[in-house]
Design a protein around this motif. Structure first.
Motif, PDB file in Angstrom:
ATOM      1  N   ALA A  17       0.837  -1.205   0.000  1.00  0.00           N
ATOM      2  CA  ALA A  17       0.000   0.000   0.000  1.00  0.00           C
ATOM      3  C   ALA A  17       0.871   1.254   0.000  1.00  0.00           C
ATOM      4  N   LEU A  18       1.914   1.259   0.826  1.00  0.00           N
ATOM      5  CA  LEU A  18       2.826   2.404   0.860  1.00  0.00           C
ATOM      6  C   LEU A  18       3.553   2.564  -0.470  1.00  0.00           C
ATOM      7  N   SER A  19       3.919   1.456  -1.084  1.00  0.00           N
ATOM      8  CA  SER A  19       4.580   1.510  -2.384  1.00  0.00           C
ATOM      9  C   SER A  19       3.625   2.037  -3.451  1.00  0.00           C
ATOM     10  N   GLY A  20       2.394   1.581  -3.419  1.00  0.00           N
ATOM     11  CA  GLY A  20       1.400   2.056  -4.378  1.00  0.00           C
ATOM     12  C   GLY A  20       1.093   3.524  -4.220  1.00  0.00           C
ATOM     13  N   ALA A  21       1.193   4.021  -2.991  1.00  0.00           N
ATOM     14  CA  ALA A  21       0.952   5.440  -2.730  1.00  0.00           C
ATOM     15  C   ALA A  21       2.165   6.294  -3.070  1.00  0.00           C
ATOM     16  N   GLY A  22       3.279   5.650  -3.378  1.00  0.00           N
ATOM     17  CA  GLY A  22       4.483   6.388  -3.732  1.00  0.00           C
ATOM     18  C   GLY A  22       5.292   6.866  -2.543  1.00  0.00           C
ATOM     19  N   LEU A  23       4.993   6.341  -1.368  1.00  0.00           N
ATOM     20  CA  LEU A  23       5.712   6.766  -0.161  1.00  0.00           C
ATOM     21  C   LEU A  23       7.013   6.005   0.040  1.00  0.00           C
ATOM     22  N   LEU A  27       7.706  -1.659  -5.326  1.00  0.00           N
ATOM     23  CA  LEU A  27       7.965  -3.066  -5.054  1.00  0.00           C
ATOM     24  C   LEU A  27       7.627  -3.895  -6.289  1.00  0.00           C
ATOM     25  N   PRO A  28       8.230  -5.078  -6.418  1.00  0.00           N
ATOM     26  CA  PRO A  28       7.921  -5.912  -7.581  1.00  0.00           C
ATOM     27  C   PRO A  28       6.469  -6.394  -7.553  1.00  0.00           C
ATOM     28  N   LEU A  29       5.906  -6.553  -8.728  1.00  0.00           N
ATOM     29  CA  LEU A  29       4.530  -7.035  -8.887  1.00  0.00           C
ATOM     30  C   LEU A  29       3.525  -6.165  -8.130  1.00  0.00           C
ATOM     31  N   LEU A  30       3.712  -4.857  -8.205  1.00  0.00           N
ATOM     32  CA  LEU A  30       2.895  -3.934  -7.424  1.00  0.00           C
ATOM     33  C   LEU A  30       1.412  -4.031  -7.764  1.00  0.00           C
ATOM     34  N   ARG A  31       1.078  -3.920  -9.039  1.00  0.00           N
ATOM     35  CA  ARG A  31      -0.342  -3.934  -9.415  1.00  0.00           C
ATOM     36  C   ARG A  31      -1.023  -5.262  -9.075  1.00  0.00           C
ATOM     37  N   PRO A  32      -0.422  -6.411  -9.393  1.00  0.00           N
ATOM     38  CA  PRO A  32      -1.085  -7.669  -8.990  1.00  0.00           C
ATOM     39  C   PRO A  32      -1.208  -7.804  -7.466  1.00  0.00           C
ATOM     40  N   LEU A  86      -9.074   1.677  -4.842  1.00  0.00           N
ATOM     41  CA  LEU A  86      -8.845   3.056  -5.275  1.00  0.00           C
ATOM     42  C   LEU A  86      -7.371   3.276  -5.598  1.00  0.00           C
ATOM     43  N   GLY A  87      -6.497   2.749  -4.770  1.00  0.00           N
ATOM     44  CA  GLY A  87      -5.060   2.862  -5.028  1.00  0.00           C
ATOM     45  C   GLY A  87      -4.656   2.153  -6.308  1.00  0.00           C
ATOM     46  N   LEU A  88      -5.278   1.017  -6.560  1.00  0.00           N
ATOM     47  CA  LEU A  88      -4.988   0.275  -7.785  1.00  0.00           C
ATOM     48  C   LEU A  88      -5.452   1.045  -9.009  1.00  0.00           C
ATOM     49  N   VAL A  89      -6.643   1.612  -8.933  1.00  0.00           N
ATOM     50  CA  VAL A  89      -7.188   2.369 -10.057  1.00  0.00           C
ATOM     51  C   VAL A  89      -6.378   3.630 -10.302  1.00  0.00           C
ATOM     52  N   ARG A  90      -5.973   4.298  -9.243  1.00  0.00           N
ATOM     53  CA  ARG A  90      -5.247   5.562  -9.381  1.00  0.00           C
ATOM     54  C   ARG A  90      -3.759   5.374  -9.633  1.00  0.00           C
ATOM     55  N   ASN A  91      -3.271   4.140  -9.485  1.00  0.00           N
ATOM     56  CA  ASN A  91      -1.835   3.894  -9.639  1.00  0.00           C
ATOM     57  C   ASN A  91      -1.469   3.888 -11.117  1.00  0.00           C
ATOM     58  N   ASP A  92      -1.016   5.032 -11.570  1.00  0.00           N
ATOM     59  CA  ASP A  92      -0.559   5.188 -12.947  1.00  0.00           C
ATOM     60  C   ASP A  92       0.922   5.488 -12.879  1.00  0.00           C
ATOM     61  N   TYR A  93       1.735   4.682 -13.536  1.00  0.00           N
ATOM     62  CA  TYR A  93       3.170   4.818 -13.408  1.00  0.00           C
ATOM     63  C   TYR A  93       3.718   6.091 -14.030  1.00  0.00           C
ATOM     64  N   SER A  94       2.950   6.748 -14.881  1.00  0.00           N
ATOM     65  CA  SER A  94       3.462   7.935 -15.547  1.00  0.00           C
ATOM     66  C   SER A  94       3.249   9.211 -14.737  1.00  0.00           C
ATOM     67  N   THR A  95       2.307   9.204 -13.813  1.00  0.00           N
ATOM     68  CA  THR A  95       2.068  10.409 -13.002  1.00  0.00           C
ATOM     69  C   THR A  95       2.042  10.046 -11.532  1.00  0.00           C
ATOM     70  N   PRO A  96       2.657  10.860 -10.674  1.00  0.00           N
ATOM     71  CA  PRO A  96       2.616  10.586  -9.236  1.00  0.00           C
ATOM     72  C   PRO A  96       1.232  10.880  -8.672  1.00  0.00           C
ATOM     73  N   LEU A  97       0.887  10.201  -7.594  1.00  0.00           N
ATOM     74  CA  LEU A  97      -0.383  10.459  -6.938  1.00  0.00           C
ATOM     75  C   LEU A  97      -0.314  11.805  -6.218  1.00  0.00           C
ATOM     76  N   PRO A  98      -1.427  12.550  -6.212  1.00  0.00           N
ATOM     77  CA  PRO A  98      -1.413  13.859  -5.527  1.00  0.00           C
ATOM     78  C   PRO A  98      -1.398  13.692  -4.016  1.00  0.00           C
TER      79      PRO A  98
END
Length: 98
Positions: A17-23, A27-32, A86-98
């Motif tokens: 969760a922390l990795s997905g939030a960009g904090l 981590l490997p295999l983040l989206r799955p 929500l984190g999965l849907v918002r997790n776009d590798y091209s833009t950081p989360l606000p």
């Protein structure tokens, strides 16, 4: 032993969760992993109460006597699962989360 396994699973899901939030670093295999965490929490929340009422045994009987506990923990599990989703849907590798 079971409690240690559950605690380890929750700790690992928190790291993802922390990795997905960009904090922390990615981590490997983040989206799955985020999808798996979301599915487990939502499944626990949705199936928690029906399983207790359909199961038999002393532990199920004990949980049936604590219906409010089951309702609250099921709601909390669904809320956590929604956050992972929500984190999965918002997790776009091209833009950081606000």
């Amino acid at each position: 032993m079971i409690t240690s396994g559950i605690a380890s699973g929750i700790a690992i899901s928190a790291l993802y969760a922390l990795s997905g939030a960009g904090l922390i670093s990615s981590l490997p295999l983040l989206r799955p992993a985020l999808a798996l965490c979301a599915a487990v929490y939502i499944l626990r929340g949705v199936c928690g109460i029906p399983v207790v009422f359909l199961a038999s045994g002393p532990y199920a009987r004990e949980l049936r006597e604590r219906t409010m506990f089951m309702v609250v923990t099921s709601f909390v599990s669904c809320a956590i699962g929604a956050c992972y989703t929500l984190g999965l849907v918002r997790n776009d590798y091209s833009t950081p989360l606000p």
